[in-house]
Design an enzyme around this catalytic site. Structure first.
Site, PDB file in Angstrom:
ATOM      1  N   LYS A 127       1.065  -1.279  -0.010  1.00  0.00           N
ATOM      2  CA  LYS A 127      -0.022  -0.102   0.123  1.00  0.00           C
ATOM      3  C   LYS A 127       0.877   1.282  -0.033  1.00  0.00           C
ATOM      4  O   LYS A 127       0.698   1.993  -0.751  1.00  0.00           O
ATOM      5  CB  LYS A 127      -0.927   0.107   1.188  1.00  0.00           C
ATOM      6  CG  LYS A 127      -1.557   1.333   1.826  1.00  0.00           C
ATOM      7  CD  LYS A 127      -2.482   1.266   2.570  1.00  0.00           C
ATOM      8  CE  LYS A 127      -1.895   1.559   3.994  1.00  0.00           C
ATOM      9  NZ  LYS A 127      -1.502   2.904   4.405  1.00  0.00           N
ATOM     10  N   ASN A 128       2.149   1.308   0.851  1.00  0.00           N
ATOM     11  CA  ASN A 128       2.608   2.539   1.145  1.00  0.00           C
ATOM     12  C   ASN A 128       3.642   2.774  -0.053  1.00  0.00           C
ATOM     13  O   ASN A 128       4.133   3.775   0.083  1.00  0.00           O
ATOM     14  CB  ASN A 128       3.247   2.742   2.637  1.00  0.00           C
ATOM     15  CG  ASN A 128       1.988   2.785   3.603  1.00  0.00           C
ATOM     16  OD1 ASN A 128       1.114   3.109   3.284  1.00  0.00           O
ATOM     17  ND2 ASN A 128       2.268   2.456   4.821  1.00  0.00           N
ATOM     18  N   ARG A 134      -5.021  10.699   4.627  1.00  0.00           N
ATOM     19  CA  ARG A 134      -4.029  11.765   4.774  1.00  0.00           C
ATOM     20  C   ARG A 134      -2.583  11.695   3.932  1.00  0.00           C
ATOM     21  O   ARG A 134      -2.111  12.413   3.633  1.00  0.00           O
ATOM     22  CB  ARG A 134      -3.599  12.303   6.249  1.00  0.00           C
ATOM     23  CG  ARG A 134      -3.361  11.135   7.139  1.00  0.00           C
ATOM     24  CD  ARG A 134      -3.010  11.631   8.329  1.00  0.00           C
ATOM     25  NE  ARG A 134      -1.433  12.573   8.151  1.00  0.00           N
ATOM     26  CZ  ARG A 134      -1.363  13.668   8.577  1.00  0.00           C
ATOM     27  NH1 ARG A 134      -2.238  14.278   9.449  1.00  0.00           N
ATOM     28  NH2 ARG A 134      -0.340  14.269   8.331  1.00  0.00           N
ATOM     29  N   ASP A 163      -5.528  13.186  13.430  1.00  0.00           N
ATOM     30  CA  ASP A 163      -5.356  11.744  13.022  1.00  0.00           C
ATOM     31  C   ASP A 163      -5.686  10.893  14.206  1.00  0.00           C
ATOM     32  O   ASP A 163      -5.693  11.472  15.545  1.00  0.00           O
ATOM     33  CB  ASP A 163      -4.015  11.489  12.460  1.00  0.00           C
ATOM     34  CG  ASP A 163      -4.201  10.042  11.556  1.00  0.00           C
ATOM     35  OD1 ASP A 163      -4.149   9.058  12.112  1.00  0.00           O
ATOM     36  OD2 ASP A 163      -4.203  10.423  10.371  1.00  0.00           O
ATOM     37  N   ASP A 213       4.290   0.164  12.192  1.00  0.00           N
ATOM     38  CA  ASP A 213       3.135  -0.580  11.632  1.00  0.00           C
ATOM     39  C   ASP A 213       2.903  -2.133  12.121  1.00  0.00           C
ATOM     40  O   ASP A 213       1.977  -2.856  12.027  1.00  0.00           O
ATOM     41  CB  ASP A 213       2.968  -0.790  10.042  1.00  0.00           C
ATOM     42  CG  ASP A 213       3.079   0.656   9.693  1.00  0.00           C
ATOM     43  OD1 ASP A 213       2.106   1.619   9.523  1.00  0.00           O
ATOM     44  OD2 ASP A 213       4.269   1.188   9.759  1.00  0.00           O
TER      45      ASP A 213
HETATM   46  N1  EPU Z   1       6.070  14.565  10.941  1.00  0.00           N
HETATM   47  C1  EPU Z   1       6.238  15.702  11.275  1.00  0.00           C
HETATM   48  N2  EPU Z   1       6.190  16.651  10.349  1.00  0.00           N
HETATM   49  C2  EPU Z   1       5.857  16.116   9.102  1.00  0.00           C
HETATM   50  C3  EPU Z   1       5.732  14.956   8.575  1.00  0.00           C
HETATM   51  C4  EPU Z   1       5.680  14.012   9.681  1.00  0.00           C
HETATM   52  O1  EPU Z   1       6.456  16.269  12.344  1.00  0.00           O
HETATM   53  O2  EPU Z   1       5.629  17.107   8.015  1.00  0.00           O
HETATM   54  C5  EPU Z   1       6.114  13.501  12.207  1.00  0.00           C
HETATM   55  C6  EPU Z   1       4.897  12.753  12.437  1.00  0.00           C
HETATM   56  O3  EPU Z   1       4.039  13.578  13.260  1.00  0.00           O
HETATM   57  C7  EPU Z   1       5.481  11.441  13.076  1.00  0.00           C
HETATM   58  C8  EPU Z   1       6.697  11.254  12.367  1.00  0.00           C
HETATM   59  O4  EPU Z   1       7.043  12.569  11.526  1.00  0.00           O
HETATM   60  O5  EPU Z   1       5.588  11.814  14.376  1.00  0.00           O
HETATM   61  C9  EPU Z   1       6.593   9.991  11.248  1.00  0.00           C
HETATM   62  O6  EPU Z   1       5.709  10.263  10.126  1.00  0.00           O
HETATM   63  P1  EPU Z   1       6.114   9.728   8.754  1.00  0.00           P
HETATM   64  O7  EPU Z   1       5.783  11.019   7.906  1.00  0.00           O
HETATM   65  O8  EPU Z   1       7.300   8.979   8.644  1.00  0.00           O
HETATM   66  O9  EPU Z   1       4.867   8.776   8.587  1.00  0.00           O
HETATM   67  P2  EPU Z   1       4.007   8.901   7.569  1.00  0.00           P
HETATM   68  O10 EPU Z   1       4.936   9.177   6.473  1.00  0.00           O
HETATM   69  O11 EPU Z   1       2.985   9.920   7.715  1.00  0.00           O
HETATM   70  C10 EPU Z   1       4.107   6.555   6.811  1.00  0.00           C
HETATM   71  C11 EPU Z   1       3.006   5.367   6.392  1.00  0.00           C
HETATM   72  C12 EPU Z   1       2.511   4.874   7.652  1.00  0.00           C
HETATM   73  C13 EPU Z   1       3.557   4.514   8.761  1.00  0.00           C
HETATM   74  C14 EPU Z   1       4.645   5.591   8.798  1.00  0.00           C
HETATM   75  C15 EPU Z   1       5.895   5.027   9.605  1.00  0.00           C
HETATM   76  C16 EPU Z   1       2.280   6.365   4.211  1.00  0.00           C
HETATM   77  C17 EPU Z   1       1.128   6.675   3.596  1.00  0.00           C
HETATM   78  N3  EPU Z   1       2.192   5.865   5.700  1.00  0.00           N
HETATM   79  O12 EPU Z   1       3.364   7.637   7.355  1.00  0.00           O
HETATM   80  O13 EPU Z   1       1.698   3.867   7.375  1.00  0.00           O
HETATM   81  O14 EPU Z   1       3.217   4.154   9.983  1.00  0.00           O
HETATM   82  O15 EPU Z   1       5.241   6.041   7.644  1.00  0.00           O
HETATM   83  O16 EPU Z   1       6.431   4.002   9.068  1.00  0.00           O
HETATM   84  O17 EPU Z   1       3.280   5.690   3.671  1.00  0.00           O
HETATM   85  C18 EPU Z   1      -0.454   2.802   7.339  1.00  0.00           C
HETATM   86  O18 EPU Z   1      -0.181   2.109   6.520  1.00  0.00           O
HETATM   87  O19 EPU Z   1      -1.457   2.622   8.224  1.00  0.00           O
HETATM   88  C19 EPU Z   1       0.628   3.897   7.866  1.00  0.00           C
HETATM   89  C20 EPU Z   1      -0.108   4.851   8.874  1.00  0.00           C
END
Ligand code: EPU
Length: 433
Positions: free
Chosen positions: A29-30, A107, A131, A322
């Site tokens: 998915k990701n 998101r 969220d 995850d």
């Molecule tokens: N963060 C910030 N500022 C930003 C972006 C992120 O502070 O601009 C912080 C977040 O608040 C959080 C941390 O950075 O504390 C981690 O966030 P990250 O951006 O790495 O997560 P994400 O990219 O939003 C992806 C996956 C998630 C997975 C996480 C961690 C996707 C679509 N989502 O999220 O997957 O848990 O990385 O590996 O790629 C899921 O599949 O259900 C899922 C939530």
């Protein structure tokens, strides 16, 4: 898409002994969501193989359609055991906007921001709201793209970005405060179509980032270091459409391994990429699961009760956040006490209350959970609080006496293609009702 509120919005699970058989994880998915967004970078017909049939992909398809792209699914090849290819036709002119109705549902829609800015010189994306797990702001997306020449405004709940001088984006040296997965993706895509060289420091190292980089390379960008903490991108002015196969989903694969840890038996995940799951496999072995990689795929076997271990989530290559709900579900019936520490998302323990309703002995304190294994869980009505938590509750139901009914199953549909059917194919008693 979702089954919101309908009768089929529940999993009904009953214990039925050890599992056995082979199952496919399918495409990640990701990775698929980002690859779909990356299609917007080049006019023409893109073909993506292995895109899972899940609700989040449907939402991303709608996000692409809102910009003017056409998205369709080909019929599956007979006997291929996977969905048909996803075809994305991207027109010469795009409407660079991701509307509230879609971003609110998912998101991850934020990943079209980079491609739209790179392609159109401006973009309007609804601000993702709060969220389920903790505070997840978008500041790093904005500051990273800002370094590449974008000015942002927030108007009526939308983030509006404009590239200085009307574009193109210019390469920059960006140091991420935290190795965020989607921020790395967004910057990588923007950089692929910008002028000059971009260096992303403290980049996310997830296999899905690498998959995206491979796809962008096939579109004409020059990228070095994807999969490490420093990624260097030489932008290509114009890119060409891609034909790409999505990397296997390590989180779905992990779900089936954890199912073995809970229900016992022997399962092979035929398409699992072991090299992407190293730290998790070590944990599972520490817990007493037999895990080995052979010609048929990744095989997990368990005869007795698993042992407790401590777990701490970290960015890749650490144990992914995850995986945590599955590990917690395993710990609820493991022998001993395990301490679980969440280092990424502050609020990600909500499903613990649901597990407690099933007789689990878990105490939480801030971002720690202490899980004392019990011999047996007891089936109960529970609620999926998010995608992975929902899957974990279904797994817990495999080792719970009586019937477990997991409501709000639509959360699980966001990331699993026919989860109940796949578990049934392994001998489990799981149905949608
Ligand atoms: N963060 C910030 N500022 C930003 C972006 C992120 O502070 O601009 C912080 C977040 O608040 C959080 C941390 O950075 O504390 C981690 O966030 P990250 O951006 O790495 O997560 P994400 O990219 O939003 C992806 C996956 C998630 C997975 C996480 C961690 C996707 C679509 N989502 O999220 O997957 O848990 O990385 O590996 O790629 C899921 O599949 O259900 C899922 C939530």
């Amino acid at each position: 898409m979702g089954h919101g509120g309908s009768d089929a919005d529940r999993f009904v699970v009953r214990p039925r002994g050890p599992l056995s058989g082979a199952v496919r994880a399918g495409g990640a998915k990701n990775s698929a969501l980002k690859l779909m967004a990356a299609c917007l970078l080049a006019e023409g017909r893109h073909v993506l193989a292995g895109v899972p049939r899940i609700a989040d992909v449907e939402i991303m398809a709608d996000v692409l359609r809102a910009t003017g792209a056409a998205v369709s699914r080909l019929d599956p090849a007979p006997g291929a055991g996977e969905p048909g290819d996803l075809v994305v036709d991207v027109p010469a002119t795009l409407h660079p906007e991701a509307p509230y109705e879609l971003v609110e549902k998912m998101r991850a829609s934020i990943v079209v921001l980079g491609p739209l800015l790179a392609r159109c010189g401006r973009a309007r994306v609804s601000m993702p709201g709060g969220d389920d797990f903790g505070h997840r702001p978008i500041d790093m997306h904005l500051s990273g793209l800002g370094a590449m020449g974008v000015t942002f405004d927030t108007v009526h709940g939308y983030v509006e970005g404009t590239v200085e001088g009307g574009g193109p984006l210019v390469g920059a040296h960006v140091v991420l405060e935290y190795p965020s997965h989607t921020v790395t993706d967004n910057l990588l895509m923007a950089a692929a179509r910008s002028k000059g060289t971009t260096v992303i420091d403290n980049a996310a190292r997830e296999p899905e980032v690498r998959d995206l980089a491979d796809a962008l390379r096939s579109m004409g960008a020059t990228i070095r270091g994807a999969g490490t903490s420093t990624i260097e991108v030489e932008g290509a002015g114009e890119l060409r459409p891609m034909r790409h196969r999505v990397v296997a989903d390590r989180v779905v694969a992990a779900t089936f391994l954890a199912a073995v840890g809970i229900a016992g038996g022997e399962v092979v995940v035929t398409d699992a990429r072991v090299e992407h799951m190293d730290m998790l496999l070590r944990k599972l072995r520490d817990m007493g699961l037999e895990v080995e990689h052979g010609p048929g795929g990744l095989r997990a076997a368990s005869t007795g009760r698993v042992r407790s271990v401590d777990v701490s989530t970290l960015p890749y290559p650490g144990v992914a956040t995850d995986y945590k709900p599955f590990l917690v579900a395993m710990l609820t019936v493991a022998d001993g006490v395990g301490i679980v520490t969440e280092n990424l998302f502050s609020g990600r323990f909500r499903y613990v209350d649901e597990l407690r309703r099933m007789g689990a002995d878990i105490r939480t304190e801030g971002h720690h959970a202490v899980v004392r294994g019990v011999e047996r869980l007891s089936g109960a009505p529970v609620r999926a609080t998010d995608l992975r938590a929902g899957a974990a509750l279904v797994l817990a139901g495999l080792a719970a006496d009586g019937e477990t009914v997991v409501a709000d199953a639509h959360h699980v549909d966001r990331g699993y293609d026919d989860f109940a059917g796949k578990l049934r194919s392994l001998g489990a008693d799981v149905r949608r009702a």
